[in-house]
Design a protein around this motif. Structure first.
Motif, mmCIF file in Angstrom:
data_model
loop_
_atom_site.group_PDB
_atom_site.id
_atom_site.type_symbol
_atom_site.label_atom_id
_atom_site.label_comp_id
_atom_site.label_asym_id
_atom_site.label_seq_id
_atom_site.Cartn_x
_atom_site.Cartn_y
_atom_site.Cartn_z
ATOM 1 N N VAL A 1 0.837 -1.152 0.095
ATOM 2 C CA VAL A 1 -0.051 0.087 0.014
ATOM 3 C C VAL A 1 0.900 1.235 0.068
ATOM 4 C CG1 VAL A 1 -0.042 0.186 2.605
ATOM 5 C CG2 VAL A 1 -1.886 1.132 1.210
ATOM 6 N N SER B 1 -7.759 -4.354 6.944
ATOM 7 C CA SER B 1 -8.366 -3.165 7.450
ATOM 8 C C SER B 1 -7.177 -1.852 8.024
ATOM 9 C CB SER B 1 -9.197 -3.364 8.753
ATOM 10 O OG SER B 1 -9.613 -2.307 9.395
ATOM 11 N N VAL C 1 -6.431 -0.215 4.408
ATOM 12 C CA VAL C 1 -7.116 0.865 4.046
ATOM 13 C C VAL C 1 -6.934 1.903 4.732
ATOM 14 C CG1 VAL C 1 -9.524 1.404 3.703
ATOM 15 C CG2 VAL C 1 -8.958 -0.880 3.269
ATOM 16 N N THR C 2 -6.670 1.959 6.117
ATOM 17 C CA THR C 2 -6.692 3.175 6.895
ATOM 18 C C THR C 2 -5.118 3.916 6.502
ATOM 19 O OG1 THR C 2 -7.814 2.123 8.452
ATOM 20 C CG2 THR C 2 -6.614 3.861 9.169
ATOM 21 N N PRO D 1 -12.012 1.257 7.273
ATOM 22 C CA PRO D 1 -12.896 0.795 6.097
ATOM 23 C C PRO D 1 -14.183 0.466 6.648
ATOM 24 C CG PRO D 1 -11.594 -1.046 6.754
ATOM 25 C CD PRO D 1 -10.967 0.151 7.454
ATOM 26 N N GLU E 1 -15.705 -1.755 1.541
ATOM 27 C CA GLU E 1 -14.154 -1.268 1.606
ATOM 28 C C GLU E 1 -13.460 -2.506 2.024
ATOM 29 O OE1 GLU E 1 -14.020 3.576 1.683
ATOM 30 O OE2 GLU E 1 -14.245 2.460 3.430
ATOM 31 N N LEU E 2 -13.654 -3.099 3.180
ATOM 32 C CA LEU E 2 -12.830 -4.332 3.548
ATOM 33 C C LEU E 2 -13.081 -5.366 2.643
ATOM 34 C CD1 LEU E 2 -10.988 -5.285 5.805
ATOM 35 C CD2 LEU E 2 -13.011 -5.946 7.032
ATOM 36 N N ALA F 1 -10.880 -4.694 -0.212
ATOM 37 C CA ALA F 1 -9.399 -4.944 0.087
ATOM 38 C C ALA F 1 -8.956 -6.272 0.243
ATOM 39 C CB ALA F 1 -9.106 -4.238 1.268
#
Length: 312
Positions: free
Chosen positions: A233, A285, A288-289, A298, A302-303, A306
């Motif tokens: 990421v 999780s 995403v953050t 998320p 969204e989770l 991902a």
């Protein structure tokens, strides 16, 4: 509608005042326990947060932020200013904090006990509130599973030996414990995080998780260790990453039927494949953050994205 008595989080809210070179400061609602409650609500869980919020602009902003996700906020009615933290970010997006915080949470009545209780961070170590928090968790654990994240903030921990004793007493009360390798280095300088996690496991928890930043995370079980890598990421900042990992963990444990008094024995005999799945959810999780600004975990869609569309 989710039942707000389903999951209970006890702990502080903090206004994170983010300062970047050449940019206007930004205020983000934060505080580790509050972030976990927010993350769980975003994932569709009914959550109550027991906390303190002042009658000020920061308090109003945080309350609206939490309520917007569906968190039921319960306070003891205290009127102290809302805690705040100045957050500075280095070139890699890593956060450093300077705090202005008091913690003196009083008793708050619950209509009925929750299935699961989470606490940690400042709430479990800073007096005069910490003693009441630990007593509340202890009184609820017969009917609920318990999770704990020390989320060490060295400048707020007080005497080192006393802080270690306090953390260890919280670990012993818990079914699930999550700590970062940085937390463990401060608590036990020079000791391997895996060895510390194994010692903690022997004092009571069913599962101890160690996060290692870009190196992923590790679960320690009675029959060995389960590692997971960190998803690739582009990092914007790391604010709230550990809290998103915690909410992702609890979300996945609940999906596997491992929370609540009736899930405690299953948690104690959980298999490695299930733990791997839990770690995947937690790591996704967090990923995403860190890919966006602030403690912004998320939601369920969204989770799932991902995880490649396999999320619960």
């Amino acid at each position: 509608m989710p039942d707000s008595n389903d999951l209970l989080v006890i702990g502080e809210c903090v206004a994170d005042i983010v300062r970047l070179p050449g940019a206007a400061e930004q205020v983000h609602p934060g505080g580790s326990p509050a972030n976990v409650a927010y993350g769980l609500a975003r994932l569709g869980h009914g959550v109550t947060l027991l906390t303190q919020l002042g009658p000020d602009a920061y308090g109003r902003q945080i309350r609206a932020h939490l309520a917007g996700a569906g968190v039921e906020v319960r306070t003891d009615g205290a009127t102290a200013p809302t805690p705040c933290a100045a957050v500075s970010l280095d070139g890699a997006g890593r956060a450093a904090y300077t705090f202005e915080i008091t913690w003196a949470l009083g008793a708050v009545a619950l209509e009925r006990p929750p299935r699961h209780v989470h606490t940690g961070s400042v709430a479990a170590v800073m007096e005069p509130g910490a003693t009441g928090v630990v007593a509340a968790v202890d009184s609820l654990r017969a009917a609920a599973t318990v999770s704990y994240d020390p989320n060490v903030r060295p400048e707020l921990m007080g005497d080192h030996e006393a802080a270690v004793r306090r953390v260890e007493s919280c670990v012993a009360l818990s079914d699930v414990v999550k700590a970062s390798d940085e937390d463990l280095e401060w608590l036990y300088p020079g000791q391997a995080p895996e060895r510390v996690a194994e010692r903690w496991l022997a004092t009571g928890p069913a599962l101890v998780l160690v996060t290692r930043g870009g190196d992923g995370a590790l679960a320690v079980l009675p029959d060995g260790r389960v590692p997971v890598g960190a998803p690739p990421v582009d990092i914007v900042d790391t604010v709230g990453a550990g809290d998103a990992f915690m909410s992702g963990t609890l979300h996945a444990l609940d999906a596997h039927g491992l929370l609540g008094a009736d899930g405690r024995e299953r948690l104690r005999s959980v298999d490695r494949a299930t733990v791997t799945d839990v770690l995947r959810h937690a790591a996704a999780s967090a990923a995403v953050t860190v890919a966006r600004a602030g403690a912004n975990p998320p939601d369920a869609a969204e989770l799932a994205s991902a995880l490649g569309g396999t999320g619960r």
